[in-house]
Design a protein around this motif. Structure first.
Motif, PDB file in Angstrom:
ATOM      1  N   GLY A  77       0.809  -1.212   0.000  1.00 45.78           N
ATOM      2  CA  GLY A  77       0.000   0.000   0.000  1.00 45.78           C
ATOM      3  C   GLY A  77       0.838   1.256   0.000  1.00 45.78           C
ATOM      4  O   GLY A  77       0.515   2.247  -0.670  1.00 45.78           O
ATOM      5  N   LEU A  78       1.948   1.234   0.719  1.00 47.11           N
ATOM      6  CA  LEU A  78       2.838   2.395   0.761  1.00 47.11           C
ATOM      7  C   LEU A  78       3.594   2.555  -0.548  1.00 47.11           C
ATOM      8  O   LEU A  78       3.846   3.674  -1.000  1.00 47.11           O
ATOM      9  CB  LEU A  78       3.791   2.265   1.943  1.00 47.11           C
ATOM     10  CG  LEU A  78       3.077   2.417   3.299  1.00 47.11           C
ATOM     11  CD1 LEU A  78       3.888   1.780   4.412  1.00 47.11           C
ATOM     12  CD2 LEU A  78       2.794   3.877   3.603  1.00 47.11           C
ATOM     13  N   LEU A  83       4.004   5.490  -5.785  1.00 46.53           N
ATOM     14  CA  LEU A  83       3.741   5.485  -7.224  1.00 46.53           C
ATOM     15  C   LEU A  83       2.677   6.518  -7.583  1.00 46.53           C
ATOM     16  O   LEU A  83       2.756   7.144  -8.655  1.00 46.53           O
ATOM     17  CB  LEU A  83       3.318   4.094  -7.676  1.00 46.53           C
ATOM     18  CG  LEU A  83       3.037   3.928  -9.174  1.00 46.53           C
ATOM     19  CD1 LEU A  83       4.247   4.303 -10.017  1.00 46.53           C
ATOM     20  CD2 LEU A  83       2.591   2.492  -9.474  1.00 46.53           C
ATOM     21  N   LEU A  84       1.708   6.711  -6.702  1.00 44.44           N
ATOM     22  CA  LEU A  84       0.675   7.708  -6.957  1.00 44.44           C
ATOM     23  C   LEU A  84       1.289   9.104  -7.035  1.00 44.44           C
ATOM     24  O   LEU A  84       0.965   9.893  -7.946  1.00 44.44           O
ATOM     25  CB  LEU A  84      -0.382   7.651  -5.860  1.00 44.44           C
ATOM     26  CG  LEU A  84      -1.566   8.604  -5.986  1.00 44.44           C
ATOM     27  CD1 LEU A  84      -2.296   8.409  -7.312  1.00 44.44           C
ATOM     28  CD2 LEU A  84      -2.536   8.386  -4.816  1.00 44.44           C
ATOM     29  N   GLN A  85       2.181   9.414  -6.116  1.00 37.96           N
ATOM     30  CA  GLN A  85       2.863  10.713  -6.168  1.00 37.96           C
ATOM     31  C   GLN A  85       3.664  10.844  -7.469  1.00 37.96           C
ATOM     32  O   GLN A  85       3.656  11.894  -8.113  1.00 37.96           O
ATOM     33  CB  GLN A  85       3.800  10.855  -4.962  1.00 37.96           C
ATOM     34  CG  GLN A  85       3.067  10.945  -3.639  1.00 37.96           C
ATOM     35  CD  GLN A  85       4.014  10.887  -2.455  1.00 37.96           C
ATOM     36  OE1 GLN A  85       4.473  11.922  -1.962  1.00 37.96           O
ATOM     37  NE2 GLN A  85       4.328   9.691  -1.983  1.00 37.96           N
ATOM     38  N   ARG A  86       4.338   9.771  -7.853  1.00 33.42           N
ATOM     39  CA  ARG A  86       5.128   9.797  -9.083  1.00 33.42           C
ATOM     40  C   ARG A  86       4.242   9.956 -10.309  1.00 33.42           C
ATOM     41  O   ARG A  86       4.580  10.684 -11.259  1.00 33.42           O
ATOM     42  CB  ARG A  86       5.954   8.507  -9.201  1.00 33.42           C
ATOM     43  CG  ARG A  86       7.016   8.553 -10.294  1.00 33.42           C
ATOM     44  CD  ARG A  86       7.728   7.220 -10.435  1.00 33.42           C
ATOM     45  NE  ARG A  86       8.943   7.343 -11.216  1.00 33.42           N
ATOM     46  CZ  ARG A  86       8.986   7.413 -12.540  1.00 33.42           C
ATOM     47  NH1 ARG A  86       7.861   7.377 -13.244  1.00 33.42           N
ATOM     48  NH2 ARG A  86      10.145   7.526 -13.174  1.00 33.42           N
ATOM     49  N   THR A  87       3.092   9.297 -10.305  1.00 35.26           N
ATOM     50  CA  THR A  87       2.172   9.366 -11.440  1.00 35.26           C
ATOM     51  C   THR A  87       1.657  10.782 -11.642  1.00 35.26           C
ATOM     52  O   THR A  87       1.561  11.273 -12.774  1.00 35.26           O
ATOM     53  CB  THR A  87       1.000   8.392 -11.223  1.00 35.26           C
ATOM     54  OG1 THR A  87       1.517   7.058 -11.131  1.00 35.26           O
ATOM     55  CG2 THR A  87       0.000   8.467 -12.368  1.00 35.26           C
ATOM     56  N   TYR A 137       7.042   9.005   6.207  1.00 37.93           N
ATOM     57  CA  TYR A 137       8.099   8.573   5.295  1.00 37.93           C
ATOM     58  C   TYR A 137       7.718   8.786   3.831  1.00 37.93           C
ATOM     59  O   TYR A 137       8.368   9.539   3.100  1.00 37.93           O
ATOM     60  CB  TYR A 137       8.403   7.088   5.519  1.00 37.93           C
ATOM     61  CG  TYR A 137       9.325   6.785   6.661  1.00 37.93           C
ATOM     62  CD1 TYR A 137      10.673   7.131   6.601  1.00 37.93           C
ATOM     63  CD2 TYR A 137       8.878   6.115   7.787  1.00 37.93           C
ATOM     64  CE1 TYR A 137      11.534   6.825   7.647  1.00 37.93           C
ATOM     65  CE2 TYR A 137       9.729   5.801   8.838  1.00 37.93           C
ATOM     66  CZ  TYR A 137      11.061   6.152   8.761  1.00 37.93           C
ATOM     67  OH  TYR A 137      11.907   5.845   9.791  1.00 37.93           O
ATOM     68  N   SER A 138       6.700   8.079   3.368  1.00 32.93           N
ATOM     69  CA  SER A 138       6.405   8.068   1.928  1.00 32.93           C
ATOM     70  C   SER A 138       6.008   9.436   1.405  1.00 32.93           C
ATOM     71  O   SER A 138       6.463   9.861   0.341  1.00 32.93           O
ATOM     72  CB  SER A 138       5.315   7.038   1.620  1.00 32.93           C
ATOM     73  OG  SER A 138       5.843   5.723   1.706  1.00 32.93           O
ATOM     74  N   ILE A 139       5.170  10.146   2.150  1.00 35.43           N
ATOM     75  CA  ILE A 139       4.715  11.437   1.635  1.00 35.43           C
ATOM     76  C   ILE A 139       5.787  12.519   1.756  1.00 35.43           C
ATOM     77  O   ILE A 139       5.687  13.559   1.110  1.00 35.43           O
ATOM     78  CB  ILE A 139       3.400  11.883   2.304  1.00 35.43           C
ATOM     79  CG1 ILE A 139       3.574  12.045   3.814  1.00 35.43           C
ATOM     80  CG2 ILE A 139       2.288  10.907   1.965  1.00 35.43           C
ATOM     81  CD1 ILE A 139       2.365  12.662   4.489  1.00 35.43           C
TER      82      ILE A 139
END
Length: 247
Positions: A77-78, A83-87, A137-139
Motif C-alpha cells: 500500500g505504501l 507510485l501515486l505521487q510519481r504518477t 516517510y512516503s509522503i
C-alpha cells in the motif's frame, strides 16, 4: 461496490473527484486503485488539457485508511502511495488540486505532488503521523522538496494543525483563496492556453528532481513506514484512536 473516484471531462478539463465520504476520503486500497485508473484515463484522453483533483464532502483527504492498517503488511500500500505521487508528477498534463476541506497526513503527499494546489482559506492541514507512533516517510518524498525546511520540522514533529495561509507561505500549496471556484477557474484558464508539448516538457523540467527523489528513496521509505505501522507502539496508538468517542 460503489465507485469512490469519478472522472468527468468538459471544456478540456478532466476533473477527478474523490467520493469516499464514509471515511473522509481516506486513501483506502479501493480509492487508490480507482484514482490510478482515473489519472490514466485523463492522461489518455486527447481532449483533456488540464487535470483537476477535487473531493466531495467536508474533507479533502484524511490520509491513510487506518482501518486497513491492521489487516496485514502495509508495504504494498505504501509503494502504491509512492507510485501515486510519481504518477501525478510525471503526468504530461498539469494537475491542479482543488482543496475544499481539511487535509491530513497522507493526503498532504497527494497535494504536494500536484503542480498547483489551491485551497479554500478556511481549510486546515496537519501531519498527524507522529501522534500515532508513525513518521511521514512516503509522503515526505513530495512534501520536503516543496515545503520550507523550518516549517517542515515544525509540522512533521508537532503534528499541529496549520492554516491554508500558512500552507501557502510555507510552500505546501500555491495559494489560499476566499473564492475557491473562481481561483481554480482562473488558474485552469491560464493553464489551458499552454500547448500540450510545452506543458509536457515544462512539467518534466520542473519535476525532474522530485521524480528522481521518488525513484531513489521510494522503496526505503515504503519499507521503513511499513515497519512502523507494524510496531506495537503504533498499533496501540491506532487502537486508542479508534476507541475515541466520535462526534
Amino acid at each position: 461496490m460503489s465507485e469512490l473516484v469519478h472522472l468527468s471531462v468538459a471544456d478540456g478539463i478532466g476533473t477527478i473527484t474523490l467520493d469516499s465520504q464514509h471515511n473522509r476520503n481516506a486513501l483506502s486500497r479501493q480509492l487508490v486503485t480507482e484514482l490510478f485508473d482515473a489519472l490514466a484515463a485523463a492522461e489518455a484522453d486527447e481532449h483533456v488539457t488540464v487535470i483537476v483533483l477535487a473531493a466531495e464532502g467536508k474533507v479533502f483527504c484524511s490520509g491513510a485508511d487506518l482501518s486497513e492498517a491492521g489487516s496485514g503488511d502495509m508495504t504494498e500500500g505504501l509503494r502504491a502511495i509512492n507510485l501515486l505521487q510519481r504518477t501525478i508528477a510525471t503526468s504530461a498534463k498539469p494537475v491542479v488540486a482543488r482543496i475544499q476541506g481539511p487535509v491530513r497526513a497522507g493526503g498532504l503527499g497527494i497535494v504536494a505532488a500536484t503542480d498547483i494546489a489551491i485551497a479554500s482559506s478556511a481549510v486546515t492541514f496537519a501531519l498527524t503521523e507522529v501522534r500515532l507512533g508513525l513518521a511521514a516517510y512516503s509522503i515526505s518524498l513530495s512534501i520536503l522538496p516543496k515545503m520550507a525546511p523550518r516549517a517542515a520540522s515544525y509540522t512533521f514533529l508537532s503534528g499541529a494543525t496549520f492554516t491554508a495561509a500558512e500552507a501557502a507561505e510555507w510552500g505546501l500549496i500555491t495559494t489560499a483563496a476566499d473564492d475557491l471556484d473562481a481561483e481554480v477557474g482562473r488558474v485552469v484558464g491560464e493553464l489551458s492556453q499552454g500547448a500540450p508539448s510545452g506543458l509536457r516538457e515544462t512539467k518534466k523540467l520542473l519535476n525532474a528532481d522530485l521524480v528522481a527523489r521518488i525513484d531513489a528513496l521510494g522503496e526505503e521509505m515504503a519499507t521503513s513506514s511499513a515497519a512502523l505501522f507494524a510496531s506495537d507502539e503504533a498499533r496501540a496508538a491506532m487502537t486508542a484512536f479508534f476507541s475515541r468517542p466520535k462526534g
